[in-house]
Scaffold this active site. Structure first.
Site, PDB file in Angstrom:
ATOM      1  N   PHE A 226       0.810  -1.341  -0.108  1.00  0.00           N
ATOM      2  CA  PHE A 226      -0.016   0.015   0.011  1.00  0.00           C
ATOM      3  C   PHE A 226       0.863   1.300  -0.032  1.00  0.00           C
ATOM      4  O   PHE A 226       1.609   1.361   0.745  1.00  0.00           O
ATOM      5  CB  PHE A 226      -0.948   0.032   1.075  1.00  0.00           C
ATOM      6  CG  PHE A 226      -2.074   0.967   1.093  1.00  0.00           C
ATOM      7  CD1 PHE A 226      -3.300   0.498   0.853  1.00  0.00           C
ATOM      8  CD2 PHE A 226      -1.857   2.250   1.536  1.00  0.00           C
ATOM      9  CE1 PHE A 226      -4.521   1.432   0.744  1.00  0.00           C
ATOM     10  CE2 PHE A 226      -3.137   3.127   1.513  1.00  0.00           C
ATOM     11  CZ  PHE A 226      -4.376   2.660   1.201  1.00  0.00           C
ATOM     12  N   GLY A 238      -5.089   8.191   1.581  1.00  0.00           N
ATOM     13  CA  GLY A 238      -4.806   6.804   1.663  1.00  0.00           C
ATOM     14  C   GLY A 238      -6.020   6.132   2.502  1.00  0.00           C
ATOM     15  O   GLY A 238      -6.479   4.907   2.117  1.00  0.00           O
ATOM     16  N   GLU A 261      -1.268  -8.221   4.981  1.00  0.00           N
ATOM     17  CA  GLU A 261      -0.114  -8.705   5.120  1.00  0.00           C
ATOM     18  C   GLU A 261       1.024  -7.729   5.945  1.00  0.00           C
ATOM     19  O   GLU A 261       1.266  -6.706   5.377  1.00  0.00           O
ATOM     20  CB  GLU A 261       0.390  -9.169   3.838  1.00  0.00           C
ATOM     21  CG  GLU A 261       1.906  -9.985   3.935  1.00  0.00           C
ATOM     22  CD  GLU A 261       2.393 -10.290   2.719  1.00  0.00           C
ATOM     23  OE1 GLU A 261       3.529 -10.873   2.745  1.00  0.00           O
ATOM     24  OE2 GLU A 261       1.607  -9.997   1.590  1.00  0.00           O
TER      25      GLU A 261
END
Length: 404
Positions: A226, A238, A261
């Site tokens: 990201f 974001g 993750e």
């Protein structure tokens, strides 16, 4: 022939040693011709753990991108270099860039940008609707990695994974289970400018033999990488990218869970704020009625987790923050002691193997220390939330005015 001054300089290693994080500058040129610059967070994936290089004086690595097409331009400069330097900086950088990257000739780069921007079409499909923020328009697109243009754009973007995500590595974009989503400023729809991107992996989940025999497909969406460009950070963009992705997956019956993750602290904060805001403003969690007895009742946690498509750890953390927010707002549903015990119970279960070996006083001290640190962290996240404070009177019916 080596001059005396060169010989003296050779005895000063600090003159020939460069911090690669300082030597590299990243530029993004927007559609108005304005270039914004920033530094990388990491360079070790490209140059090694030391993130420094010996053998160049006044080293500069200029990595530039066009905001629309993300066409890269590289220039590497220095005032002097030692003979037989071990590391070829130019080649190290080019190895991480797509074949179409332009080296040194800025004129060729600008000409190619102009060609690519003519009738430019984002190589993918829009996800959800365009939205307005700060008087500008924003949109999210899923890249078509099966197309040459979509794959090329991903190749241009992926170096940002190495430069801004600790231990980041490239994905196999040819694996159909990978998805890449790119966020754009689309205020000028003919020249959309890249804001950031995320990579997502689809894990197939066995739905049970009955659903499987009926052809049901269930997947877990795993957010892997990201990235929001530093020039766009601090503007809530974001969070908006994550929020709109989650909205799409909540509405998709084939998606059963959304996980992340190895999130870093900044992404954990972003996710906590967005998830908390969604649960509280949607009314799925009501601060006036939620209680520890409710969430610990048989079946409640699993049912709510499934409905909201949250992973177990994330929902546990959200509930803990919600009870602290409830108390912060003075709603008084749970005592400070009850909340503390609720949180400590999870901490004990999480660290059971280490704690069970300790004597009771040490175990209690460790749990209290962990709780206090976690509570401080939760309160920091909650302080950033922009929620309307609920009151007991919010649920009470208002008296009707008497007719005269």
């Amino acid at each position: 022939m080596t001059s005396v001054s060169d010989a003296v300089d050779a005895l000063k290693p600090e003159l020939w040693t460069s911090s690669l994080n300082e030597a590299m500058s990243i530029y993004v040129t927007d559609t108005k011709g304005t270039a914004s610059s920033f530094k990388p967070a990491f360079t070790y994936p490209i140059f090694g753990e030391a993130e420094s290089i010996f053998g160049y004086k006044d080293l500069q690595i200029l990595l530039c991108f066009d905001a629309v097409t993300w066409l890269p331009f590289l220039n590497v400069k220095w005032s002097a270099a030692m003979p037989d330097v071990d590391t070829d900086v130019k080649q190290k950088m080019l190895d991480q860039l797509p074949a179409l990257a332009v080296f040194k000739d800025e004129g060729i780069w600008r000409d190619r940008i102009e060609q690519e921007q003519r009738d430019y079409v984002i190589p993918g499909s829009q996800v959800g609707e365009t939205w307005k923020h700060q008087q500008q328009d924003w949109a999210l697109y899923k890249l078509d990695l099966a197309s040459a243009a979509g794959l090329e754009l991903h190749k241009r973007l992926q170096i940002l994974v190495l430069l801004f995500i600790e231990a980041g590595t490239y994905i196999d974009a040819l694996d159909p289970l990978w998805e890449v989503y790119v966020m754009y400023n689309v205020t000028d729809p003919q020249l959309p400018e890249i804001v950031g991107f995320t990579t997502v992996y689809n894990y197939w989940k066995y739905p049970g033999h009955t659903k499987f025999d009926a052809g049901a497909i269930e997947t877990r969406k795993k957010i892997s990488q990201f990235v929001v460009l530093p020039i766009f950070q601090g503007q809530q963009l974001g969070g908006q990218m994550y929020e709109r992705l989650f909205e799409q997956w909540l509405a998709d019956p084939d998606v059963v869970e959304v996980v992340v993750e190895d999130p870093n602290e900044s992404f954990d904060d972003l996710r906590d704020r967005v998830d908390l805001t969604r649960l509280l403003t949607s009314g799925h969690i009501d601060l006036l009625s939620i209680s520890i007895a409710t969430v610990t009742a048989p079946g409640w946690f699993e049912e709510f987790k499934k409905k909201e498509k949250l992973e177990k750890r994330q929902l546990q953390r959200l509930l803990e923050m919600i009870f602290l927010q409830q108390r912060k707002d003075g709603l008084g549903k749970e005592s400070a002691k009850a909340i503390r015990q609720f949180i400590k119970r999870r901490l004990y279960e999480k660290n059971h193997d280490a704690l069970v070996e300790m004597d009771e006083p040490t175990r209690l001290d460790k749990l209290q220390t962990a709780y206090m640190a976690l509570e401080d962290d939760y309160m920091r996240v909650l302080a950033a939330l922009r929620l309307k404070k609920r009151k007991e009177s919010d649920t009470k019916p208002k008296a009707k005015k008497q007719k005269k």
